[in-house]
Design a protein around this motif. Structure first.
Motif, PDB file in Angstrom:
ATOM      1  N   GLY A 184      29.739  23.233 -32.350  1.00 53.04           N
ATOM      2  CA  GLY A 184      28.605  24.137 -32.200  1.00 53.04           C
ATOM      3  C   GLY A 184      27.274  23.444 -32.428  1.00 53.04           C
ATOM      4  N   GLN A 185      27.286  22.360 -33.214  1.00 50.58           N
ATOM      5  CA  GLN A 185      26.052  21.626 -33.471  1.00 50.58           C
ATOM      6  C   GLN A 185      25.562  20.905 -32.217  1.00 50.58           C
ATOM      7  N   ALA A 189      22.069  21.864 -30.323  1.00 52.79           N
ATOM      8  CA  ALA A 189      21.090  20.820 -30.020  1.00 52.79           C
ATOM      9  C   ALA A 189      20.769  20.819 -28.529  1.00 52.79           C
ATOM     10  N   ARG A 202      19.428  12.913 -34.075  1.00 53.04           N
ATOM     11  CA  ARG A 202      18.737  13.859 -34.948  1.00 53.04           C
ATOM     12  C   ARG A 202      19.677  14.836 -35.647  1.00 53.04           C
ATOM     13  N   ILE A 203      20.736  15.238 -34.944  1.00 54.67           N
ATOM     14  CA  ILE A 203      21.554  16.339 -35.451  1.00 54.67           C
ATOM     15  C   ILE A 203      22.936  15.869 -35.912  1.00 54.67           C
ATOM     16  N   PRO A 206      23.141  12.426 -38.739  1.00 55.78           N
ATOM     17  CA  PRO A 206      22.788  12.749 -40.129  1.00 55.78           C
ATOM     18  C   PRO A 206      23.863  13.582 -40.829  1.00 55.78           C
ATOM     19  N   GLN A 207      24.525  14.466 -40.069  1.00 55.86           N
ATOM     20  CA  GLN A 207      25.595  15.259 -40.686  1.00 55.86           C
ATOM     21  C   GLN A 207      26.857  14.433 -40.849  1.00 55.86           C
ATOM     22  N   ARG A 283      21.920  16.475 -48.255  1.00 55.51           N
ATOM     23  CA  ARG A 283      20.854  17.451 -48.069  1.00 55.51           C
ATOM     24  C   ARG A 283      21.378  18.698 -47.357  1.00 55.51           C
ATOM     25  N   GLY A 284      21.183  19.860 -48.007  1.00 58.58           N
ATOM     26  CA  GLY A 284      21.557  21.106 -47.352  1.00 58.58           C
ATOM     27  C   GLY A 284      23.029  21.452 -47.454  1.00 58.58           C
ATOM     28  N   ALA A 285      23.829  20.537 -48.041  1.00 59.76           N
ATOM     29  CA  ALA A 285      25.250  20.834 -48.156  1.00 59.76           C
ATOM     30  C   ALA A 285      25.464  21.972 -49.146  1.00 59.76           C
ATOM     31  N   ALA A 286      26.505  22.740 -48.908  1.00 59.88           N
ATOM     32  CA  ALA A 286      26.692  23.985 -49.659  1.00 59.88           C
ATOM     33  C   ALA A 286      26.791  23.754 -51.162  1.00 59.88           C
ATOM     34  N   ARG A 288      25.342  21.869 -53.134  1.00 60.72           N
ATOM     35  CA  ARG A 288      24.198  21.110 -53.622  1.00 60.72           C
ATOM     36  C   ARG A 288      23.910  21.409 -55.091  1.00 60.72           C
ATOM     37  N   ARG A 289      24.054  22.645 -55.486  1.00 56.80           N
ATOM     38  CA  ARG A 289      23.662  22.996 -56.852  1.00 56.80           C
ATOM     39  C   ARG A 289      24.847  22.999 -57.800  1.00 56.80           C
TER      40      ARG A 289
END
Ligand SMILES: Nc1ncnc2c1ncn2[C@@H]1O[C@H](COP(=O)(O)OP(=O)(O)OP(=O)(O)O)[C@@H](O)[C@H]1O
Ligand SMILES: [Mg+2]
Lengths: 289, 255
Positions: A184-185, A189, A202-203, A206-207, A283-286, A288-289
């Motif tokens: 889907g990415q 894009a 770009r898409i 990086p992932q 970055r942005g991974a689920a 993260r926290r």
């Protein structure tokens, strides 16, 4: 038959003993103590053996930081980084070729991995180093020409041999990363007007890095040690220089220990960088926290 | 009614021996909202993906804004376009996916400016300003710096709609935009789509939300087995379908 809820009600009728004031005795963990004890004993025995063995530790200390060893360490680090960089560039290029719908590019990529993964690195190094035997002169006719022996220095041969070989492995690591990104990415894009190459850059990449980095860190550590093979083609890395010293003074084991310690130092210093990179690409991974 | 913005002529597409589109023809006028309904596997997604050239069709033709899609005509021959030209043609349509497909490594705001800055080469500050306005428009002013993983499904889908709008498309395609959402989140997405429809955007919406279709759509198309079975004004198709297959489908959905 009683349903679960009836069971529950029945249980409430029993007067269960009150255990809230009893003391809980810690588990003994006998296995852990036994394991730790036997390992300490083993280490002590090995340590004693080395202390009494034919090793002059004074020599290890004396040669640890002599200029020849230090320059060897530098060369090892430089070669590891450059060969790995070449390997990553080639790996990304060939992984993208492998996933292209152009059958020629796909075939070339498969052939590359087959050839360089299928032959020993040391053999590849020797072939690059002795390229002059096949092609005495290289270059583009009319533009520039050079004698191969002048171009194919130990440095150049080691870089080509190690980097190209690494690229064959890295291409598979990168391909695994590219495959891991949701289809889907690519579509999202494309839907905002990106071409395949731009969406990769770009898409997708990086992932994919999240999947690529851990095995790549592994490969990098492998590369640091693989550079020692370049000693056979006279590249002045740390093992090569250690050998040169012990040819002169016959302190073989002491200098091998010096080289070994340096490899450990290099690996220990470079490993944390992987963690930094991994954090950067998380970055942005689920989680993260 | 002027020249149609989208014109589809006898579109066919097979996957192996399976015919997903068996000759679909339809027109969509500028400003119109068209809802496509139909059972699973009837070819709705395939139709949208053909319009956006995410799949290559086998035969037929699609014109968007008067321009032939996917091919260049020279006299009586059709030459396939290059990837770059296809990418350029896609700029006329925005697409919203069932599973949102936001870029997870970018914040909501970065998702929105990615296309304008990287593809359209617009000025970054200007793109940022416009992206903030779009986020406000979909009700997510405060979520600019959130990553997709930290947004609810409904919020993600609204960001996805804003991302498509940031490219200033002439046509918006929606592929079941609410069917991956928890029921309580469907409304907020439909509200954004309704506002978009009222602003005059041309929309083709594949949906199972018959209430939305009834309220917002100018026309409803019912598809079955790769064909358009029935098309007409929303009220007509949804309230008094003529075809037995449409009646059966609606009865099943409303049951
Ligand atoms: N890439 C593909 N390869 C093979 N078959 C496909 C492919 N894409 C779609 N199909 C088939 O084409 C048919 C139509 O699919 P499509 O996704 O267009 O249906 P749909 O109407 O969107 O259904 P749904 O409501 O389930 O989304 C399905 O039977 C599907 O299995
Ligand atoms: Mg579908």
């Amino acid at each position: 038959m009683a349903s679960p809820s009836q069971n529950f009600e029945a249980a409430a009728d029993f007067a269960l003993p009150d255990i809230s004031r009893l003391r809980i005795v810690r588990r003994w963990h006998i296995g852990r103590w036994l394991a730790a004890g036997s390992i300490m004993l083993l280490l002590a025995l090995i340590g004693r053996a080395f202390a009494q063995g034919q090793i002059e530790w004074a020599y290890v200390y004396r040669f640890f930081a002599v200029p020849a060893i230090l320059s060897g360490v530098m060369n090892t680090v430089i070669m590891s980084i450059l060969a790995m960089a070449l390997g990553i560039v080639l790996g990304v290029v060939f992984a993208i070729m492998r996933m292209s719908d152009n059958p020629v590019l796909r075939g070339v990529s498969i052939g590359y991995a087959w050839l360089f993964r299928g032959t020993p690195v040391i053999l590849q190094l020797l072939l690059w180093f002795n390229l002059a035997l096949v092609f005495p002169v290289i270059g583009v006719p009319g533009l520039f020409e050079a004698r191969t022996v002048d171009v194919m220095t130990p440095f150049a041969a080691a870089l080509l041999g190690l980097g190209i070989n690494q690229g064959a492995y890295t291409s598979e690591v990168v391909r695994a990363g590219l495959i891991s990104v949701d289809a889907g990415q690519y579509e999202a894009a494309q839907a905002i007007g990106m071409t395949r190459l731009r969406s990769l850059k770009r898409i997708i990449l990086p992932q994919a890095m999240r999947v690529i980095l851990p095995p790549l860190g592994n490969e990098f550590i492998g590369m640091i040690k693989l550079t020692s093979l370049a000693s056979v083609i006279q590249y002045a890395e740390v093992l090569h220089n250690a050998e040169n010293i012990y040819y002169a003074n016959s302190r073989v084991i002491e200098l091998l220990i010096v080289a070994g310690l340096w490899y450990l130092v290099i690996v220990s210093i470079l490993t944390p960088f992987q963690m930094l990179l991994e954090r950067r690409f998380a970055r942005g991974a689920a989680k993260r926290r | 009614m002027g020249v149609p913005l989208v014109s589809i002529k006898d579109l066919r597409k097979s996957f192996g021996a399976f015919e997903a589109l068996a000759g679909v023809s339809m027109d969509v006028t500028a400003g119109e909202v068209l809802c496509i309904i139909g059972a699973s596997g009837s070819g709705k997604t395939t139709l949208l993906r053909c319009i956006n050239q995410l799949v290559e069709f086998d035969s037929g033709a699609i014109f968007i804004d008067g321009e032939l899609i996917g091919y260049r005509r020279v006299k009586d021959r059709l030459y396939p376009l290059t990837e770059r030209d296809i990418a350029r043609q896609r700029l006329k349509t925005g697409m919203v996916f069932q599973r949102f497909n936001l870029f997870p490594h970018m914040t909501a705001l970065e998702n929105l400016i990615e296309g304008p800055v990287q593809v359209l080469r617009r000025d970054r500050d200007e793109a940022l300003r416009e992206a903030c306005e779009l986020l406000a428009r979909v009700g997510l002013r405060g979520k600019a710096d959130s990553f997709p993983a930290d947004l609810s499904g409904g919020q993600q889908q609204r960001v996805a709609i804003a991302r498509a709008l940031a490219m200033r498309p002439k046509l918006m395609l929606f592929d079941e935009p609410t069917s991956a959402l928890d029921p309580e989140l469907v409304g907020e997405v439909l509200a954004v789509m309704k506002e978009l429809a009222q602003s005059g955007m041309t929309m083709i919406v594949v949906t199972h939300e018959l209430g939305f279709a009834r309220e917002v759509a100018n026309r409803v198309v019912f598809m079955d087995h790769g064909l358009i079975v029935e098309a007409g004004p929303a009220a007509e198709i949804l309230n008094s379908p003529r075809e037995a297959r449409t009646q059966a489908f609606l009865a099943a959905v409303l049951a």
